[in-house]
Design an enzyme around this catalytic site. Structure first.
Site, PDB file in Angstrom:
ATOM      1  N   HIS A  79      63.671 -21.449  35.991  1.00 50.60           N
ATOM      2  CA  HIS A  79      63.817 -21.204  37.807  1.00 50.60           C
ATOM      3  C   HIS A  79      64.072 -19.481  37.930  1.00 50.60           C
ATOM      4  O   HIS A  79      64.948 -19.581  38.507  1.00 50.60           O
ATOM      5  CB  HIS A  79      65.202 -21.444  37.447  1.00 50.60           C
ATOM      6  CG  HIS A  79      65.778 -23.350  37.604  1.00 50.60           C
ATOM      7  ND1 HIS A  79      65.108 -24.111  38.293  1.00 50.60           N
ATOM      8  CD2 HIS A  79      66.410 -23.759  36.690  1.00 50.60           C
ATOM      9  CE1 HIS A  79      65.289 -25.262  37.897  1.00 50.60           C
ATOM     10  NE2 HIS A  79      66.206 -25.644  36.369  1.00 50.60           N
TER      11      HIS A  79
ATOM     12  N   HIS B 141      64.290 -29.877  40.161  1.00 50.87           N
ATOM     13  CA  HIS B 141      63.999 -30.612  39.322  1.00 50.87           C
ATOM     14  C   HIS B 141      63.589 -31.855  38.942  1.00 50.87           C
ATOM     15  O   HIS B 141      63.094 -33.093  38.697  1.00 50.87           O
ATOM     16  CB  HIS B 141      65.098 -31.177  37.426  1.00 50.87           C
ATOM     17  CG  HIS B 141      66.089 -29.483  37.655  1.00 50.87           C
ATOM     18  ND1 HIS B 141      67.295 -30.021  38.158  1.00 50.87           N
ATOM     19  CD2 HIS B 141      66.386 -28.575  36.174  1.00 50.87           C
ATOM     20  CE1 HIS B 141      68.371 -28.977  38.102  1.00 50.87           C
ATOM     21  NE2 HIS B 141      66.952 -28.199  36.779  1.00 50.87           N
TER      22      HIS B 141
END
Lengths: 201, 328
Positions: free
Chosen positions: B54, B216
């Site tokens: 991320h 996700h």
């Protein structure tokens, strides 16, 4: 009939091999709900656990402690941390013991289930590994013989998969897939069934 | 999917090595990134953490006026209990440590266990969870919401509060208020793939968009043919403004964030419309952010975060801070 440290070391080796064998199946099951890395994670985790087993230790609790330490160092996934919680619970419950009678397994697994629920926030019926553990713990209630315990545990894990397959996941990332989880095995429950099957040969 | 890497198993460690090599103000200890300088005595520490994949989140926000240390896991997997414990210890300057991270089951368990381990050494810890993703649960169940890009506002605001010498209770309350005042929604255009996984995290048609998808690949609100940037921006803003928020204000900051593959050009096209709509709704925009702040590797799409500001939060947002990816 009782389990000792050698049984645990053997179980750790079998779990390592079973996790490696189930790698693709578990990745695929998890992949239907997103990441697709449950197989990768468990393969690594159970390799670390088997590696951490002290060769000459007789104290069952010390073995569980070593397993817990290896888990805490090597995983951060929610399912992996539930394995850490299980090992810590078992280490505490078997302190100073060299054997664990089969008759105590039901109580130990129930304690693991309760700790997992307290830590992870799962409820019974959410369709998570906790439900598989609950089914197996209940199946062992009053069982004292090794062969009977193996048969009961194996049947309970499979029955739990069958019972929950048609339901919706209500926890974690899988929850977000809602009705789409109907008809799918929960990856954690599936992993538990596969590992159990190997460990209790 | 093509990736420049050496081996899936080495992906995270080699990434962290590169991060600290490029940014000498950061130091690495196993799966912890911390300030190279020792924890400042008398300052409340702030730690965060989560899965890799991320960047700039999480490790990229270690810096003065932001995070003191960060525990980092494998791609899309939580940091280990050991890493969480190490991060808390690294951040401890003797006045306690705030654990500020996204609301994910694994992360919660790991940071909770780590907190119990440092209790033995009298390190006091508190927890604030990022819960800004409005698509991840209904308003009535906002405690179940997952944490996404909006958490960087909490980093900045709580970080400034700690930097100013506030105590642990004040820093914690400030972080919680920042979370409560912030809402995020995302859209996805194409997926990403975990190194070593056989397939992308989700499948989506070449001409499709999904509203509300998580970072996700968690399913969102609807999926349909791709629409214009203005249509997408309008719906996102509408959903953000319709969601009830504590501490509502007519002054807001807004973050238009790329999920990875979506370029700045498209972000600015969207920002232009977002700014117009917010202004039309009587809101004044303060310190807007447009760029790659919280990504999911090569995923295409973007998120919009909106935080309501009172005078205190606005001042904290403006306070000096410096990390590899954000300087104020």
């Amino acid at each position: 009939m009782a389990l000792d440290a050698d049984d645990l070391r053997l179980a750790a080796d079998r779990a390592r091999d079973a996790a490696a064998a189930a790698h693709d199946e578990l990745n695929a099951a998890d992949g239907r709900l997103g990441d697709g890395d449950t197989g990768v994670m468990l393969k690594r985790l159970f390799a670390a656990i088997a590696e951490a087993a002290p060769a000459d230790e007789r104290d069952v609790s010390k073995l569980f402690q070593a397993f817990a330490k290896a888990c805490a160092a090597s995983t951060g996934s929610s399912l992996g941390t539930l394995v850490t919680v299980a090992m810590m619970t078992l280490a505490k419950a078997t302190r100073g013991r060299e054997t664990v009678p089969v008759a105590e397994l039901a109580g130990l697994l129930a304690a693991v289930r309760d700790q997992m629920m307290a830590r992870g926030g799962a409820q019974l019926g959410d369709k998570s590994v906790v439900d598989a553990l609950d089914a197996v713990a209940r199946s062992l209630d009053g069982v004292t013989d090794g062969a009977a315990a193996r048969a009961a545990a194996r049947a309970a894990a499979i029955a739990a998969l069958d019972e929950f397959r048609g339901r919706e996941n209500r926890l974690g990332r899988a929850r977000m897939f809602g009705a789409r989880t109907k008809g799918l095995d929960d990856p954690g429950m599936l992993a538990f069934a596969r590992l159990l099957d190997a460990v209790i040969v | 999917m093509k990736k420049l890497m050496n081996a899936p198993d080495a992906f995270v460690d080699e990434m962290l090595d590169g991060l600290v090599a490029a940014h000498p103000a950061l130091a690495r200890e196993a799966r912890v990134i911390r300030l190279a300088a020792p924890a400042r005595k008398g300052k409340v520490g702030i730690v965060s953490g989560g899965g890799s994949g991320h960047l700039p989140l999480f490790t990229g926000y270690v810096g003065r006026g932001l995070l003191d240390a960060c525990a980092i896991g494998d791609v899309f997997a939580g940091p280990s209990v050991d890493a969480c414990e190490q991060a808390i210890r690294a951040a401890d300057g003797g006045r306690g440590v705030l654990r500020l991270y996204g609301n994910y089951g694994g992360d919660r368990m790991n940071f909770d266990l780590a907190g119990e381990m440092v209790e033995i050494d009298d390190i006091e810890t508190t927890t604030v969870l990022g819960t800004d993703d409005i698509a991840s649960a209904a308003p009535a169940e906002s405690g179940k919401r997952r944490g996404v890009a909006g958490i960087i506002y909490a980093y900045k605001i709580a970080g400034a509060k700690a930097d100013a010498g506030a105590d642990l209770a004040e820093v914690t309350a400030t972080a919680q208020a920042a979370v409560d005042a912030c809402r995020t929604i995302g859209v996805a255009l194409s997926p990403c793939q975990i190194p070593g996984a056989a397939a992308p995290t989700f499948a989506i048609g070449a001409d499709e968009i999904e509203m509300g998808m998580g970072i996700h690949g968690e399913p969102g609100i609807w999926r349909d043919k791709l629409r214009s940037a203005d249509d997408v921006a309008d719906e996102m803003v509408k959903r953000l403004l319709a969601d009830p928020v504590k501490h509502a204000s007519d002054r807001v900051s807004v973050l238009v964030n790329s999920l990875g593959a979506t370029p700045l050009e498209e972000l600015f096209i969207v920002y232009r419309r977002v700014a117009r709509q917010l202004t039309k709704n009587g809101l004044t925009i303060v310190r807007p952010l447009v760029g790659h702040y919280v990504t999911s590797m090569e995923m295409a799409g973007l998120s919009i975060s909106l935080i309501h500001l009172d005078a205190a939060r606005e001042a904290l947002l403006a306070a000096p801070a410096e990390c590899p990816f954000w300087r104020v």
